[in-house]
Write an enzyme that holds these catalytic residues in place. Structure first.
Site, short mmCIF file in Angstrom:
data_model
loop_
_atom_site.label_atom_id
_atom_site.label_comp_id
_atom_site.label_asym_id
_atom_site.label_seq_id
_atom_site.Cartn_x
_atom_site.Cartn_y
_atom_site.Cartn_z
N ASP A 9 0.83 -1.20 0.00
CA ASP A 9 0.00 0.00 0.00
C ASP A 9 0.87 1.25 0.00
O ASP A 9 2.07 1.20 0.30
CB ASP A 9 -0.89 0.03 1.26
CG ASP A 9 -2.15 -0.78 1.07
OD1 ASP A 9 -2.47 -1.13 -0.08
OD2 ASP A 9 -2.83 -1.06 2.07
N LYS B 191 -0.90 1.14 -8.25
CA LYS B 191 -0.60 1.21 -9.69
C LYS B 191 -0.96 -0.06 -10.43
O LYS B 191 -0.58 -0.23 -11.59
CB LYS B 191 0.90 1.53 -9.87
CG LYS B 191 1.28 2.90 -9.34
CD LYS B 191 2.75 3.19 -9.54
CE LYS B 191 3.12 4.57 -8.99
NZ LYS B 191 4.56 4.87 -9.15
N MET C 207 -8.94 8.95 8.24
CA MET C 207 -9.37 9.32 6.88
C MET C 207 -10.43 10.42 6.89
O MET C 207 -11.36 10.40 6.09
CB MET C 207 -9.90 8.08 6.14
CG MET C 207 -8.90 6.95 6.01
SD MET C 207 -9.56 5.48 5.20
CE MET C 207 -10.65 4.86 6.48
#
Length: 273
Positions: free
Chosen positions: A67, A89, A204
């Site tokens: 990650d 990616k 988050m």
């Protein structure tokens, strides 16, 4: 040349420690252990905060799918033959990114490789680790889960904040802030959280901080409640910004606080200020 027994003992002791904590791995024998996948919690970012078991498994990996968050410095220590894949990616089309990651785990494991999925924090704390474990189980692939130190407690601690403290907070609640309180997809009972007296740790939540603070104040939380924002906690780039609940979003913007950051709401935030 004559051997120096003290130097020999020192080298022996170093190798024993390195083998024990995973810095050095014993090569696997052909036909040995069956292919497996390990979901490894890498901790909050400081490479020293991965578990000994996690580091040992990392040293034994053929493939590491990592990650963006977590101890990425450890990737530079891997042997040249280890294939390192950036999870952000992995190419995917109509499938969701998580489904593409699941497929990559399965594909490499079926090729007979030992795969480590290196995740930030703990795999099962907002890490979607169970989704990966379920996908592997459905494909009949053994999976080992290695717990990690969650940023929900370690990042506040690194900034001098205890999430609980005698006479101040007898509970702490960890909540994801990636969905705004007024979003119909939210599974969080914000009015109930506002009524709690303990510590609220929000992960988050930087982008939604204004809406979160407004909901908490509207449902009864004191607007003067101390708030601490810790960006990139446990890393060399760690920084802390202190605020009050009512103006927390404004303060975060003024100080350009960006993810990843842990937000601590409660009286304990004033203890380590």
């Amino acid at each position: 040349a004559e051997r120096d027994p003290r130097r020999t003992a020192a080298v022996r002791d170093y190798l024993m420690r390195a083998l024990d904590d995973g810095r050095v791995a014993v090569p696997r024998q052909a036909g040995g252990e069956s292919p497996r996948v390990a979901l490894v919690g890498g901790g909050p970012g400081d490479p020293d905060l991965i578990t000994v078991r996690g580091r040992r498994l990392l040293a034994e990996a053929d493939v590491v799918i990592a990650d963006r968050l977590g101890p990425r410095d450890l990737l530079a220590e891997l042997p040249p033959h280890v294939e390192v894949i950036d999870a952000a990616k992995i190419p995917y089309g109509r499938a969701m990114a998580q489904e593409a990651i699941n497929e990559a785990l399965i594909t490499h494991a079926k090729e007979g490789k030992t795969v480590v999925r290196l995740k930030g924090g703990d795999p099962f704390v907002f890490g979607r680790g169970m989704e990966e474990a379920q996908a592997l189980a459905a494909a009949g692939i053994p999976c080992t889960v290695v717990p990690g130190i969650s940023s929900s407690v370690s990042v506040p601690a690194a900034a001098g904040i205890p999430v609980t403290h005698r006479g101040v907070a007898h509970e702490f609640t960890v909540v994801s802030g990636h969905v705004a309180p007024d979003d119909p997809r939210s599974l969080v009972d914000w009015p109930a959280l506002a009524r709690l007296r303990g510590t609220l740790v929000i992960l988050m939540g930087v982008d939604k901080l204004g809406a979160i603070a407004e909901a908490l104040v509207r449902h009864g939380r004191d607007p003067e409640t101390p708030v601490a924002l810790i960006q990139e906690g446990t890393t060399a780039a760690q920084r802390r910004v202190d605020a009050r609940l009512e103006t927390a979003a404004e303060t975060a913007r003024a100080h350009d606080v960006r993810p990843p950051a842990v937000i601590v709401v409660g009286a304990v935030a004033a203890l380590g200020a």
